[in-house]
Design a protein around this motif. Structure first.
Motif, PDB file in Angstrom:
ATOM      1  N   TYR A  84     -13.312 -15.764  15.927  1.00 54.38           N
ATOM      2  CA  TYR A  84     -12.727 -16.856  15.145  1.00 54.38           C
ATOM      3  C   TYR A  84     -12.809 -18.171  15.917  1.00 54.38           C
ATOM      4  O   TYR A  84     -13.166 -19.212  15.359  1.00 54.38           O
ATOM      5  CB  TYR A  84     -11.281 -16.514  14.803  1.00 54.38           C
ATOM      6  N   ARG A  85     -12.476 -18.135  17.208  1.00 58.04           N
ATOM      7  CA  ARG A  85     -12.543 -19.340  18.030  1.00 58.04           C
ATOM      8  C   ARG A  85     -13.981 -19.860  18.107  1.00 58.04           C
ATOM      9  O   ARG A  85     -14.225 -21.072  18.093  1.00 58.04           O
ATOM     10  CB  ARG A  85     -12.036 -19.063  19.443  1.00 58.04           C
ATOM     11  N   ARG A  86     -14.939 -18.923  18.187  1.00 61.08           N
ATOM     12  CA  ARG A  86     -16.342 -19.323  18.274  1.00 61.08           C
ATOM     13  C   ARG A  86     -16.779 -20.026  16.989  1.00 61.08           C
ATOM     14  O   ARG A  86     -17.444 -21.062  17.018  1.00 61.08           O
ATOM     15  CB  ARG A  86     -17.210 -18.091  18.530  1.00 61.08           C
ATOM     16  N   VAL A  87     -16.385 -19.453  15.854  1.00 62.31           N
ATOM     17  CA  VAL A  87     -16.726 -20.065  14.566  1.00 62.31           C
ATOM     18  C   VAL A  87     -16.046 -21.418  14.422  1.00 62.31           C
ATOM     19  O   VAL A  87     -16.632 -22.389  13.936  1.00 62.31           O
ATOM     20  CB  VAL A  87     -16.318 -19.136  13.402  1.00 62.31           C
ATOM     21  N   GLU A  88     -14.786 -21.493  14.858  1.00 60.42           N
ATOM     22  CA  GLU A  88     -14.041 -22.751  14.771  1.00 60.42           C
ATOM     23  C   GLU A  88     -14.729 -23.834  15.597  1.00 60.42           C
ATOM     24  O   GLU A  88     -14.829 -24.993  15.158  1.00 60.42           O
ATOM     25  CB  GLU A  88     -12.609 -22.531  15.267  1.00 60.42           C
ATOM     26  N   LEU A  89     -15.215 -23.482  16.785  1.00 62.05           N
ATOM     27  CA  LEU A  89     -15.923 -24.438  17.632  1.00 62.05           C
ATOM     28  C   LEU A  89     -17.216 -24.903  16.960  1.00 62.05           C
ATOM     29  O   LEU A  89     -17.549 -26.087  16.965  1.00 62.05           O
ATOM     30  CB  LEU A  89     -16.230 -23.805  18.991  1.00 62.05           C
ATOM     31  N   GLU A  90     -17.950 -23.946  16.352  1.00 66.20           N
ATOM     32  CA  GLU A  90     -19.179 -24.305  15.650  1.00 66.20           C
ATOM     33  C   GLU A  90     -18.896 -25.258  14.495  1.00 66.20           C
ATOM     34  O   GLU A  90     -19.674 -26.185  14.237  1.00 66.20           O
ATOM     35  CB  GLU A  90     -19.884 -23.043  15.139  1.00 66.20           C
ATOM     36  N   LEU A  91     -17.792 -25.031  13.804  1.00 70.41           N
ATOM     37  CA  LEU A  91     -17.422 -25.908  12.694  1.00 70.41           C
ATOM     38  C   LEU A  91     -17.136 -27.323  13.187  1.00 70.41           C
ATOM     39  O   LEU A  91     -17.567 -28.306  12.576  1.00 70.41           O
ATOM     40  CB  LEU A  91     -16.198 -25.343  11.970  1.00 70.41           C
ATOM     41  N   ARG A  92     -16.382 -27.419  14.304  1.00 71.00           N
ATOM     42  CA  ARG A  92     -16.078 -28.744  14.844  1.00 71.00           C
ATOM     43  C   ARG A  92     -17.351 -29.462  15.273  1.00 71.00           C
ATOM     44  O   ARG A  92     -17.522 -30.661  15.025  1.00 71.00           O
ATOM     45  CB  ARG A  92     -15.124 -28.623  16.026  1.00 71.00           C
ATOM     46  N   GLU A  93     -18.258 -28.731  15.932  1.00 71.42           N
ATOM     47  CA  GLU A  93     -19.507 -29.345  16.372  1.00 71.42           C
ATOM     48  C   GLU A  93     -20.356 -29.766  15.181  1.00 71.42           C
ATOM     49  O   GLU A  93     -20.995 -30.825  15.198  1.00 71.42           O
ATOM     50  CB  GLU A  93     -20.278 -28.369  17.261  1.00 71.42           C
ATOM     51  N   SER A  94     -20.356 -28.934  14.127  1.00 75.65           N
ATOM     52  CA  SER A  94     -21.127 -29.267  12.926  1.00 75.65           C
ATOM     53  C   SER A  94     -20.563 -30.507  12.254  1.00 75.65           C
ATOM     54  O   SER A  94     -21.311 -31.361  11.778  1.00 75.65           O
ATOM     55  CB  SER A  94     -21.113 -28.088  11.945  1.00 75.65           C
ATOM     56  N   ARG A  95     -19.229 -30.606  12.206  1.00 74.38           N
ATOM     57  CA  ARG A  95     -18.618 -31.789  11.596  1.00 74.38           C
ATOM     58  C   ARG A  95     -18.976 -33.050  12.370  1.00 74.38           C
ATOM     59  O   ARG A  95     -19.253 -34.098  11.789  1.00 74.38           O
ATOM     60  CB  ARG A  95     -17.098 -31.620  11.540  1.00 74.38           C
ATOM     61  N   ALA A  96     -18.936 -32.956  13.709  1.00 76.55           N
ATOM     62  CA  ALA A  96     -19.280 -34.116  14.526  1.00 76.55           C
ATOM     63  C   ALA A  96     -20.736 -34.516  14.308  1.00 76.55           C
ATOM     64  O   ALA A  96     -21.062 -35.704  14.214  1.00 76.55           O
ATOM     65  CB  ALA A  96     -19.031 -33.802  16.007  1.00 76.55           C
ATOM     66  N   GLU A  97     -21.611 -33.514  14.210  1.00 75.96           N
ATOM     67  CA  GLU A  97     -23.025 -33.787  13.960  1.00 75.96           C
ATOM     68  C   GLU A  97     -23.217 -34.417  12.584  1.00 75.96           C
ATOM     69  O   GLU A  97     -23.978 -35.381  12.420  1.00 75.96           O
ATOM     70  CB  GLU A  97     -23.830 -32.495  14.066  1.00 75.96           C
ATOM     71  N   LEU A  98     -22.510 -33.878  11.580  1.00 76.62           N
ATOM     72  CA  LEU A  98     -22.606 -34.424  10.234  1.00 76.62           C
ATOM     73  C   LEU A  98     -22.137 -35.875  10.197  1.00 76.62           C
ATOM     74  O   LEU A  98     -22.762 -36.726   9.560  1.00 76.62           O
ATOM     75  CB  LEU A  98     -21.761 -33.589   9.271  1.00 76.62           C
ATOM     76  N   GLN A  99     -21.019 -36.160  10.871  1.00 77.30           N
ATOM     77  CA  GLN A  99     -20.503 -37.525  10.867  1.00 77.30           C
ATOM     78  C   GLN A  99     -21.491 -38.470  11.525  1.00 77.30           C
ATOM     79  O   GLN A  99     -21.677 -39.606  11.065  1.00 77.30           O
ATOM     80  CB  GLN A  99     -19.152 -37.575  11.591  1.00 77.30           C
ATOM     81  N   ALA A 100     -22.141 -38.025  12.602  1.00 73.50           N
ATOM     82  CA  ALA A 100     -23.148 -38.855  13.262  1.00 73.50           C
ATOM     83  C   ALA A 100     -24.323 -39.123  12.331  1.00 73.50           C
ATOM     84  O   ALA A 100     -24.866 -40.223  12.291  1.00 73.50           O
ATOM     85  CB  ALA A 100     -23.623 -38.172  14.550  1.00 73.50           C
ATOM     86  N   ILE A 101     -24.708 -38.085  11.561  1.00 77.18           N
ATOM     87  CA  ILE A 101     -25.798 -38.253  10.595  1.00 77.18           C
ATOM     88  C   ILE A 101     -25.399 -39.244   9.516  1.00 77.18           C
ATOM     89  O   ILE A 101     -26.157 -40.144   9.150  1.00 77.18           O
ATOM     90  CB  ILE A 101     -26.178 -36.897   9.982  1.00 77.18           C
ATOM     91  N   TYR A 102     -24.195 -39.068   8.982  1.00 82.49           N
ATOM     92  CA  TYR A 102     -23.711 -39.973   7.936  1.00 82.49           C
ATOM     93  C   TYR A 102     -23.734 -41.421   8.416  1.00 82.49           C
ATOM     94  O   TYR A 102     -24.181 -42.325   7.721  1.00 82.49           O
ATOM     95  CB  TYR A 102     -22.283 -39.602   7.527  1.00 82.49           C
ATOM     96  N   ASP A 103     -23.219 -41.647   9.635  1.00 80.91           N
ATOM     97  CA  ASP A 103     -23.113 -43.008  10.150  1.00 80.91           C
ATOM     98  C   ASP A 103     -24.467 -43.610  10.486  1.00 80.91           C
ATOM     99  O   ASP A 103     -24.610 -44.839  10.531  1.00 80.91           O
ATOM    100  CB  ASP A 103     -22.213 -43.034  11.395  1.00 80.91           C
ATOM    101  N   SER A 104     -25.475 -42.769  10.762  1.00 74.88           N
ATOM    102  CA  SER A 104     -26.794 -43.279  11.135  1.00 74.88           C
ATOM    103  C   SER A 104     -27.718 -43.470   9.933  1.00 74.88           C
ATOM    104  O   SER A 104     -28.793 -44.053  10.066  1.00 74.88           O
ATOM    105  CB  SER A 104     -27.451 -42.323  12.139  1.00 74.88           C
ATOM    106  N   LEU A 105     -27.298 -42.985   8.771  1.00 76.78           N
ATOM    107  CA  LEU A 105     -28.146 -43.136   7.588  1.00 76.78           C
ATOM    108  C   LEU A 105     -28.324 -44.601   7.224  1.00 76.78           C
ATOM    109  O   LEU A 105     -27.369 -45.373   7.208  1.00 76.78           O
ATOM    110  CB  LEU A 105     -27.516 -42.405   6.395  1.00 76.78           C
ATOM    111  N   VAL A 106     -29.568 -44.984   6.929  1.00 79.22           N
ATOM    112  CA  VAL A 106     -29.808 -46.337   6.422  1.00 79.22           C
ATOM    113  C   VAL A 106     -29.484 -46.402   4.942  1.00 79.22           C
ATOM    114  O   VAL A 106     -29.300 -47.492   4.384  1.00 79.22           O
ATOM    115  CB  VAL A 106     -31.271 -46.754   6.666  1.00 79.22           C
ATOM    116  N   ASP A 107     -29.413 -45.262   4.286  1.00 82.38           N
ATOM    117  CA  ASP A 107     -29.069 -45.205   2.873  1.00 82.38           C
ATOM    118  C   ASP A 107     -27.556 -45.118   2.704  1.00 82.38           C
ATOM    119  O   ASP A 107     -26.829 -44.647   3.578  1.00 82.38           O
ATOM    120  CB  ASP A 107     -29.715 -43.983   2.207  1.00 82.38           C
ATOM    121  N   GLY A 108     -27.074 -45.568   1.550  1.00 83.41           N
ATOM    122  CA  GLY A 108     -25.661 -45.448   1.248  1.00 83.41           C
ATOM    123  C   GLY A 108     -25.314 -44.038   0.829  1.00 83.41           C
ATOM    124  O   GLY A 108     -26.035 -43.421   0.046  1.00 83.41           O
ATOM    125  N   LEU A 109     -24.219 -43.508   1.367  1.00 82.28           N
ATOM    126  CA  LEU A 109     -23.767 -42.161   1.030  1.00 82.28           C
ATOM    127  C   LEU A 109     -22.343 -42.229   0.506  1.00 82.28           C
ATOM    128  O   LEU A 109     -21.494 -42.905   1.075  1.00 82.28           O
ATOM    129  CB  LEU A 109     -23.839 -41.249   2.246  1.00 82.28           C
TER     130      LEU A 109
END
Length: 302
Positions: A84-109
């Motif tokens: 469970y802790r491993r999955v929770e860590l993966e989720l947090r890392e995925s969210r951080a990666e997603l937020q970085a992607i969202y913020d770097s998009l030149v397109d509006g999201l």
């Protein structure tokens, strides 16, 4: 208990102190003190197994007393939280990666609720495109960012996108905060966000699209709220990750842009469908091969 701690026979653990099975002896003693003082204790501890493996455990313990109040012992149940802790860590890392992607998009999201059109999430590019602050946009809905005379067809298009009748909409008129109008191509995906049925839209100004046809369009579905359940919910959390990965791959494959991924040596590890059509290669023809000599011509150094 024997299986969780890696023992084979009850005799291997019988007669030993309860604190012997925890990584930190001090933490185990502190729990025992609270247990005997309060009558029960619930929380997380780090276990030390027979083989020296460290595991995160959730513990629920209570004391056992006779009818006349004499302490007879204690009883405890244990849940292994390691995966469970491993999955929770993966989720947090995925969210951080997603937020970085969202913020770097030149397109509006943006993410809007299907039923009301209310905006629940917007990125910086979407705010700049429309001339609003994030706070201002999150108080508005889809109906507020299009010219009034075009609202009937825009809302019909929104409903078609939200029901999966179409995946893209072209030349949609959008209204900036200063009253000016621009036209955008919209790609959309249905998703669950904060427990609501939503539509995620990617807005690209047609002028920008024509000037930057090679620009990458990367986005991913927002993950569900972080996993709150314990061991019983691990499968649900893992399935959510698989579904988001599938959605992301489908969106990347359907993007009208060349999207490829390379390792440090320049070997191609991913080649989307648009890239295949553009360069005339099947995916299996280029995977594992270097970009030089395939999609980039070999240049004679002499």
């Amino acid at each position: 208990f024997l299986k969780l701690w890696g023992y084979h026979r009850p005799a291997e653990v019988a007669g030993r102190l309860a604190t012997d099975f925890w990584l930190e002896d001090r933490a185990g003693k502190r729990v025992m003190e609270q247990l005997f003082a309060q009558g029960s204790w619930t929380g997380d501890l780090i276990a030390k197994t027979h083989d020296g493996i460290v595991r995160d455990m959730h513990v629920s313990a209570s004391v056992i007393k006779s009818r006349d109040g004499v302490l007879r012992g204690m009883m405890a149940s244990f849940t292994d939280l390691t995966q469970y802790r491993r999955v929770e860590l993966e989720l947090r890392e995925s969210r951080a990666e997603l937020q970085a992607i969202y913020d770097s998009l030149v397109d509006g999201l943006c993410i809007a609720e299907v039923e009301t059109g209310e905006f629940l999430h917007v990125n910086e590019a979407f705010c700049a495109m429309l001339g609003y602050s994030e706070t201002a946009l999150l108080s508005k809905s889809v109906q507020d960012i299009h010219p009034p005379e075009h609202l009937p067809q825009v809302w019909a298009c929104f409903q078609a996108l939200s029901h999966g009748a179409q995946r893209q909409a072209a030349d949609i008129p959008c209204l900036r905060s200063n009253g000016s109008v621009f036209y955008a191509d919209i790609s959309a995906l249905t998703m669950e966000y904060r427990g609501r049925s939503c539509l995620m839209g990617i807005f690209r100004d047609c002028t920008v699209r024509k000037q930057h046809e090679e620009a990458l369009q990367r986005f991913n579905a927002e993950l569900e709220d972080r996993v709150k359940a314990r061991t019983a919910e691990i499968e649900c959390a893992t399935q959510a990750l698989r579904e988001r990965e599938t959605q992301c791959r489908e969106l990347v494959q359907s993007a009208n842009s060349i999207i490829l991924r390379m390792d440090r040596e320049g070997n191609i590890t991913f080649f989307n469908e648009f890239a295949q059509r553009f360069f005339g290669y099947e995916e299996q023809e280029v995977l594992g091969k270097n970009v030089v000599g395939t999609i980039v011509p070999q240049i004679d150094g002499n």
